[in-house]
Scaffold this motif. Structure first.
Motif, short mmCIF file in Angstrom:
data_model
loop_
_atom_site.label_atom_id
_atom_site.label_comp_id
_atom_site.label_asym_id
_atom_site.label_seq_id
_atom_site.Cartn_x
_atom_site.Cartn_y
_atom_site.Cartn_z
N GLN A 1 1.00 -1.62 -0.34
CA GLN A 1 0.03 0.29 -0.19
C GLN A 1 0.12 0.83 -0.08
OE1 GLN A 1 -3.61 0.05 -0.76
NE2 GLN A 1 -2.91 -1.69 -0.92
N GLU A 2 2.28 1.14 0.86
CA GLU A 2 2.30 1.98 0.75
C GLU A 2 3.69 2.32 -0.85
OE1 GLU A 2 7.34 4.04 3.04
OE2 GLU A 2 5.71 1.84 3.97
N LEU A 3 4.13 1.85 -1.38
CA LEU A 3 4.02 1.66 -2.53
C LEU A 3 2.80 1.86 -3.30
CD1 LEU A 3 6.68 0.80 -4.80
CD2 LEU A 3 5.33 -1.08 -4.97
N LEU A 4 1.88 1.77 -3.25
CA LEU A 4 0.76 2.28 -4.19
C LEU A 4 0.80 3.65 -4.28
CD1 LEU A 4 -1.37 1.17 -6.43
CD2 LEU A 4 -2.85 0.89 -4.08
N GLU A 5 0.77 4.52 -3.10
CA GLU A 5 0.98 5.87 -2.28
C GLU A 5 1.96 6.54 -3.32
OE1 GLU A 5 -0.69 8.87 -1.78
OE2 GLU A 5 -1.45 6.78 -1.51
N LYS A 6 3.13 5.66 -3.08
CA LYS A 6 4.23 6.23 -3.46
C LYS A 6 4.38 6.61 -4.86
CE LYS A 6 5.94 7.97 0.74
NZ LYS A 6 6.93 6.77 0.99
N SER A 7 3.50 5.66 -6.04
CA SER A 7 4.04 5.42 -7.32
C SER A 7 2.90 6.06 -7.91
CB SER A 7 4.29 4.35 -7.81
OG SER A 7 3.49 3.49 -7.03
N LYS A 8 2.30 6.75 -7.58
CA LYS A 8 0.56 6.43 -7.99
C LYS A 8 0.06 7.40 -9.42
CE LYS A 8 -0.28 10.33 -4.63
NZ LYS A 8 -1.67 11.20 -3.91
N ASP A 9 1.12 8.63 -9.39
CA ASP A 9 1.46 9.42 -10.88
C ASP A 9 2.74 8.19 -11.56
OD1 ASP A 9 1.04 11.80 -9.45
OD2 ASP A 9 2.65 12.19 -8.52
N LEU A 10 3.48 8.04 -11.32
CA LEU A 10 3.84 7.07 -12.02
C LEU A 10 2.33 5.57 -12.64
CD1 LEU A 10 7.16 5.51 -12.47
CD2 LEU A 10 5.36 3.32 -12.19
N LEU A 11 1.90 4.90 -12.61
CA LEU A 11 1.19 4.12 -12.61
C LEU A 11 -0.06 4.59 -12.94
CD1 LEU A 11 0.60 1.43 -9.33
CD2 LEU A 11 0.88 1.46 -11.31
N ALA A 12 -0.70 6.13 -12.62
CA ALA A 12 -1.76 6.78 -13.52
C ALA A 12 -1.75 6.84 -14.70
CB ALA A 12 -1.56 8.16 -12.99
N ASP A 13 0.23 7.26 -15.34
CA ASP A 13 0.32 7.35 -16.98
C ASP A 13 0.70 6.25 -17.56
OD1 ASP A 13 1.43 10.04 -16.80
OD2 ASP A 13 2.90 10.03 -16.75
N TRP A 14 0.74 5.30 -16.46
CA TRP A 14 1.27 3.94 -16.88
C TRP A 14 -0.35 2.88 -17.50
CZ3 TRP A 14 -0.30 -1.21 -14.66
CH2 TRP A 14 -0.18 -2.06 -15.66
N LEU A 15 -1.41 2.84 -16.81
CA LEU A 15 -3.11 3.11 -16.69
C LEU A 15 -3.43 3.69 -17.88
CD1 LEU A 15 -3.92 3.11 -13.02
CD2 LEU A 15 -3.64 0.81 -14.74
N ASP A 16 -3.41 4.94 -18.15
CA ASP A 16 -3.99 6.16 -18.52
C ASP A 16 -3.34 5.42 -20.62
OD1 ASP A 16 -5.09 8.37 -19.76
OD2 ASP A 16 -3.29 9.54 -19.95
N ALA A 17 -2.29 5.08 -20.71
CA ALA A 17 -1.63 4.63 -21.74
C ALA A 17 -2.21 3.71 -21.83
CB ALA A 17 -0.55 4.78 -21.43
N LYS A 18 -2.63 2.69 -21.73
CA LYS A 18 -3.21 1.36 -21.17
C LYS A 18 -4.84 1.57 -21.95
CE LYS A 18 -2.52 -2.74 -19.48
NZ LYS A 18 -2.65 -3.72 -18.76
N PHE A 19 -5.83 1.91 -20.10
CA PHE A 19 -6.86 2.20 -20.64
C PHE A 19 -7.93 3.38 -20.90
CE2 PHE A 19 -5.73 -1.10 -17.19
CZ PHE A 19 -6.28 -2.28 -18.72
N GLY A 20 -6.22 4.70 -20.59
CA GLY A 20 -7.49 5.58 -21.08
C GLY A 20 -8.56 6.23 -22.46
N SER A 21 -8.14 5.12 -23.05
CA SER A 21 -9.16 5.73 -24.36
C SER A 21 -10.46 5.08 -24.39
CB SER A 21 -8.45 5.03 -25.61
OG SER A 21 -8.49 3.92 -26.00
N GLU A 22 -10.42 4.29 -23.34
CA GLU A 22 -11.96 3.88 -22.91
C GLU A 22 -13.05 5.12 -22.10
OE1 GLU A 22 -11.50 -0.37 -21.27
OE2 GLU A 22 -9.58 -0.79 -22.77
N VAL A 23 -12.01 5.56 -21.39
CA VAL A 23 -12.94 6.89 -20.15
C VAL A 23 -13.20 7.23 -22.23
CG1 VAL A 23 -13.15 8.33 -19.00
CG2 VAL A 23 -10.99 6.35 -18.84
N THR A 24 -15.04 7.15 -21.62
CA THR A 24 -15.69 7.87 -22.54
C THR A 24 -17.15 8.78 -21.68
OG1 THR A 24 -17.23 5.58 -23.03
CG2 THR A 24 -15.54 6.52 -24.57
#
Length: 747
Positions: A185-208
């Motif tokens: 959970q600590e890693l998830l909190e510290k890396s949220k900006d990095l993860l958000a970029d990765w998730l956006d690249a994978k699934f961003g086009s599905e947010v409509t």
């Protein structure tokens, strides 16, 4: 003797003599620095006394910071001066940008990250996803050239790596599940900006869903309004939101196309800068013509989601900019003649301002960094729509804000939100800091800047408190009117001159920095006058003091630095309070002060120290805790002042600290003196014959009197050295003799 109406012999009928008007002096006219000419121009509204003003508002995707405050406090001050000092009828319109590339990206990031967390991934999954996300992040880090951005990414990389290692070690060592999950959970909190970029690249086009993109700006707009209220910034007369003006924006773009200055390309619409610029009555980039062709600035103006290679290739020229953007998957969209899409950034302000203020406005305001391309593109597309060359008459740009001499940046860890700033200083102190600097120049937000503002506030407040004390007595209404002597005439002349200087400064580009200095000098002159009257055991002229204090208060009210209806000084009941604290408690404090003064008088006459100490304790310890300061002046009544409690306690603590330091220095000096005397006495007890014998590291042989003849190496002492040693020896002989005499006398 002739009677009324009779003719005087030889003069004819009596008539009034000729009257000659006074020559007068030139009256200052308001001039403002106009970015369209880069010089101060005489301010002339287009329609009588009415002033129409549009100001670029915030893009609401994060907390408002001191860079925003730089513009909004400064424009609030200028708006108040035009409205309340120069008495113009100002219509102030501001926008909220709630459709923008930054908002879209941040909203998608937040939505996708929330979805990820809702799935409650296991520690191993979080670890694997972060490691996967680090691959594109490292590529981004390597390719970034902007030093501020690179420093910020480097810091994020270090933070994520530091959180990765403990989790990897815990999983490999098969640590307890609770410990592993806590580290995950600590890693998830510290890396949220990095993860958000990765998730956006994978699934961003599905947010409509468009509603996903409206929640974020709605929240941050609310926070913005709270910040502005806390800063005492007046709300705009008209507030426009981009999301509410999409139909008007579509019509605006259609008109630009029909006028021949826009073209459609792959569902987007672009402004044809070349075609606009060749028209005889048009000119592109009026504000910063030298910036035409600056591709970095142009691309920043288009937005992160709109500078892909395919988008850039759609334009006739790299200098052209988007009026309407065809929406890609994962972006909000609205219907238009060119297909589903959304407004470009620059067109928003043109359409909204045009809807409210028409084909030409008196003033357009914004931050210095918006001049190009944003404001230049606004001017071009608006003048293309209205087919005129005067959409804006006066363009005002506030200066940059630096933090202790540096550009404000998250990467430099000097990013200060408005809430952060208000935790350190009051809204009034922040406003005073802005008033003490030119609105169009760079303002450095630093401890020195704020300390100057705090001291100015304290200086002014002390004057107001002094004048209030002067006005409390005598109560007889006729005693308010006192004879003016030379000192009053001189001060009143200075008062008039300072008021004129203030007016000149406000006419000169609303130069509040000079105004604040003129007001400071007026207070200093008044304080000098008050001090001279005090020395003469006379009260200052009440009416004159009241006039000066009321004037200063009214100017502070015009600037937005004082709220409330009190005619003199800063309100004491707290911001937003309807209670006049001073009016409520001062009668009781006056009774207490008079009683204490009577007790002190008796105690002084009869030398009752205990009573004097009690009187001092009330003044120095008890009343400061209640925000009350008593000032005793020999031969004059005690002055009673209501002061901010925290400031009083700080003053008291500083006074105690100074007294303690004085006492410590005095004790230290006495201790050192005693040590020197003890050392001197100890040395006096040494017989001359023993003085050098103890220094075996320096001397090896001595004569019968104990005087050294050879140094430690056995070499004979030189004549020059012996001469110096002889002086020391003879001094010791005298000291030893004094010691023997002292001992003999004491016996």
């Amino acid at each position: 003797m002739s009677t009324s109406g009779e003719q005087v012999p030889g003069r004819g009928k009596r008539v009034q003599p000729m009257w000659s008007p006074p020559a007068g002096t030139p009256v200052p006219e308001l001039r403002v620095f106009n970015s369209l000419t880069r010089t101060k121009e005489r301010f002339v509204p287009q329609e009588g006394n009415k002033v129409t003003w549009y100001c670029c508002g915030p893009t609401v995707y994060d907390a408002s910071h001191m860079g925003h405050a730089r513009s909004y406090i400064s424009f609030d001050i200028l708006r108040r001066i035009l409205k309340d000092y120069f008495k113009y009828d100002v219509l102030y319109c501001m926008n909220i940008t709630d459709i923008d590339d930054k908002i879209i990206k941040r909203a998608r990031h937040n939505y996708l990250l929330d979805q990820y967390k809702e799935k409650q991934p296991q520690a191993a999954q979080i670890l694997q996803d972060v490691l996967t996300a680090k691959v594109p992040f490292q590529a981004k880090l390597t390719s970034t050239t902007d030093p501020d951005k690179k420093q910020m990414l480097d810091r994020l990389d270090c933070t994520v790596s530091a959180a990765l290692l403990p989790l990897q070690a815990a999983i490999e060592s098969k640590a307890a599940d609770d410990d592993v999950q806590s580290l995950a959970q600590e890693l998830l909190e510290k890396s949220k900006d990095l993860l958000a970029d990765w998730l956006d690249a994978k699934f961003g086009s599905e947010v409509t869903e468009n509603s996903i993109f409206s929640l974020l700006p709605k929240y941050w707009e609310g926070e913005y309004h709270k910040d502005m209220e806390a800063l005492n910034v007046l709300p705009s007369d008209v507030l426009t939101r981009v999301s509410e003006y999409v139909p008007e924006i579509v019509e605006f773009v259609k008109k630009i196309i029909s006028n021949g200055y826009g073209y459609e390309s792959n569902g987007s619409v672009y402004f044809d800068t070349a075609k606009f610029d060749v028209c005889p009555h048009h000119s592109y980039a009026k504000l910063v013509p030298e910036a035409v062709g600056d591709q970095q600035a142009l691309q920043e103006g288009e937005g992160d989601l709109s500078i892909s290679a395919d988008r850039l290739s759609e334009k006739k020229s790299q200098n052209d900019f988007a009026l309407w953007k065809a929406s890609k998957p994962g972006e909000p969209s609205w219907d238009s003649p060119w297909g589903k899409g959304r407004p470009g950034w620059h067109i928003e302000c043109s359409a909204m301002a045009g809807s409210i203020l028409g084909e030409s406005m008196d003033i357009h305001g914004g931050g210095f960094d918006l001049r190009f391309p944003h404001h230049d593109n606004e001017l071009a597309q608006s003048e293309a729509f209205f087919e005129n060359d005067h959409w804006v008459r006066y363009f005002l740009h506030t200066g940059h804000l630096t933090i202790a001499g540096c550009k404000m940046s998250k990467s430099l860890k000097n990013f200060i939100t408005i809430k952060d700033a208000l935790a350190k200083n009051t809204a009034r102190q922040l406003r005073l800091a802005f008033l003490m600097h030119s609105w169009k120049d760079t303002l450095d937000y630093s401890s020195n800047t704020m300390e100057s503002a705090v001291q100015y506030e304290k200086f002014l407040n002390e004057f107001f408190l002094t004048v209030k004390d002067i006005l409390r007595s005598p109560p007889d209404i006729t005693d308010r009117f006192e004879k003016w002597e030379a000192a009053e005439v001189e001060l009143n002349n200075s008062f008039y001159n300072k008021k004129y200087a203030v007016h000149e400064a406000l006419c000169d580009n609303m130069d509040t920095r000079s105004v604040m200095e003129e007001m400071r000098q007026l207070v200093s002159l008044s304080n000098t006058y008050i001090a001279s009257r005090k020395i003469a055991k006379l009260r200052p002229n009440r009416m004159l003091m009241e006039s000066i204090a009321v004037y200063l208060t009214s100017m502070m009210k015009i600037f937005g630095a004082i709220e409330g209806s009190e005619p003199i000084g800063f309100p004491m009941g707290g911001q937003g309070s309807n209670v006049d604290l001073e009016e409520a408690v001062m009668p009781y404090l006056s009774v207490l002060s008079d009683f204490r003064e009577g007790v002190r008088k008796v105690a002084l006459e009869q030398k009752v120290m205990e009573l004097l100490l009690l009187c001092d304790e009330i003044r120095d310890e008890t009343l400061p805790e209640l925000g009350v300061r008593l000032e005793d002046h020999e031969g004059l009544p005690t002055v009673v002042k209501l002061v901010d409690k925290e400031m009083l306690l700080k003053e008291r603590d500083e006074k105690k600290k100074i007294e303690e330091e004085k006492k410590w220095k005095k004790d230290e000096a006495a201790r050192k003196k005693q040590e020197q005397e003890m050392s001197k006495y100890a040395k006096m007890k040494i017989p001359p014959s023993q003085l050098f014998r103890a220094e075996t590291d320096k001397y090896s042989k001595f004569d019968e009197s104990g005087f050294p003849t050879h140094d430690a190496e056995g070499k004979e002492i030189s004549k020059c050295q012996a001469k110096k040693l002889r002086k020391i020896y003879e001094t010791q002989e005298r000291m030893y003799k004094d010691y023997l005499d002292m001992s003999k006398n004491s016996n």
